[in-house]
Scaffold this motif. Structure first.
Motif, PDB file in Angstrom:
ATOM      1  N   GLY A  87       0.823  -1.210   0.000  1.00 42.72           N
ATOM      2  CA  GLY A  87       0.000   0.000   0.000  1.00 42.72           C
ATOM      3  C   GLY A  87       0.855   1.257   0.000  1.00 42.72           C
ATOM      4  N   LYS A 131       0.944   3.946  -2.987  1.00 44.63           N
ATOM      5  CA  LYS A 131       0.549   5.328  -2.687  1.00 44.63           C
ATOM      6  C   LYS A 131       1.654   6.286  -3.111  1.00 44.63           C
ATOM      7  N   LEU A 148      -3.172   4.895  -6.601  1.00 43.08           N
ATOM      8  CA  LEU A 148      -4.008   5.020  -5.411  1.00 43.08           C
ATOM      9  C   LEU A 148      -5.029   3.897  -5.269  1.00 43.08           C
ATOM     10  N   GLU A 208      -5.202   1.382  -2.064  1.00 43.66           N
ATOM     11  CA  GLU A 208      -6.415   1.132  -1.270  1.00 43.66           C
ATOM     12  C   GLU A 208      -6.701  -0.359  -1.187  1.00 43.66           C
ATOM     13  N   GLN A 209      -6.541  -1.059  -2.286  1.00 43.64           N
ATOM     14  CA  GLN A 209      -6.783  -2.510  -2.291  1.00 43.64           C
ATOM     15  C   GLN A 209      -5.835  -3.216  -1.319  1.00 43.64           C
ATOM     16  N   TYR A 233      -4.272  -1.897   1.330  1.00 46.00           N
ATOM     17  CA  TYR A 233      -4.650  -1.552   2.702  1.00 46.00           C
ATOM     18  C   TYR A 233      -5.899  -2.324   3.125  1.00 46.00           C
ATOM     19  N   ASN A 234      -6.876  -2.437   2.231  1.00 46.61           N
ATOM     20  CA  ASN A 234      -8.099  -3.181   2.555  1.00 46.61           C
ATOM     21  C   ASN A 234      -7.795  -4.648   2.859  1.00 46.61           C
ATOM     22  N   LYS A 284      -4.480   4.470   5.212  1.00 45.96           N
ATOM     23  CA  LYS A 284      -5.619   4.520   4.289  1.00 45.96           C
ATOM     24  C   LYS A 284      -6.329   5.868   4.410  1.00 45.96           C
ATOM     25  N   LEU A 292      -4.426   8.237   2.395  1.00 43.80           N
ATOM     26  CA  LEU A 292      -4.748   7.995   0.989  1.00 43.80           C
ATOM     27  C   LEU A 292      -6.041   8.715   0.615  1.00 43.80           C
ATOM     28  N   PHE A 293      -7.050   8.592   1.456  1.00 39.95           N
ATOM     29  CA  PHE A 293      -8.321   9.282   1.202  1.00 39.95           C
ATOM     30  C   PHE A 293      -8.143  10.799   1.231  1.00 39.95           C
ATOM     31  N   GLN A 326      -7.030  11.998  -1.965  1.00 39.24           N
ATOM     32  CA  GLN A 326      -8.104  11.924  -2.960  1.00 39.24           C
ATOM     33  C   GLN A 326      -9.240  12.901  -2.648  1.00 39.24           C
TER      34      GLN A 326
END
Length: 128
Positions: A45, A49, A54, A58-59, A61-62, A84, A87-88, A91
């Motif tokens: 992740g 990043k 991105l 996210e994938q 981190y999820n 995460k 990351l958001f 975005q």
């Protein structure tokens, strides 16, 4: 293998970093090392990043969050949630970022994870 990913990440060669992180992930999955799988997903992740991928970040981190929650490896959650959230933030998903940051900050404080207490508080300050 995972350590080589950090070497290339420091050089900003994210494709090579991801190659080594992914190779390490495959090995960890093959031997059933859940903690390493979670940690390496976090590293993937971070590299994605930093490299501007991105959705892939996210994938990763999820996946790390899901594996940590399933296995009870809660010590990984502050890092995963706060990274995460960052990351958001990148975005412009500020509401989601704040929720995730708060979700990561609580266990970071409970476990005295100084690095992620600091990162979480700094991110929340940017979101306020």
């Amino acid at each position: 293998k995972d350590n080589m990913g950090f070497v290339y990440q420091a050089k900003k060669d994210y494709d090579m970093a991801l190659f080594f992180h992914s190779s390490a992930l495959k090995s960890a999955e093959e031997i059933g090392d859940t903690n390493s799988v979670i940690n390496i997903n976090a590293n993937i992740g971070h590299a994605n990043k930093a490299g501007g991928k991105l959705a892939e970040a996210e994938q990763a981190y999820n996946t790390g969050i899901k594996k940590a929650q399933e296995s009870g490896a809660n010590s990984f959650l502050p890092e995963l949630f706060i990274e995460k959230a960052d990351l958001f933030f990148l975005q412009n998903k500020f509401t989601e970022a704040k929720k995730l940051c708060e979700k990561g900050l609580k266990p970071a404080e409970e476990t005295n994870n100084a690095e992620y207490v600091e990162k979480g508080k700094a991110l929340l300050a940017k979101l306020s």
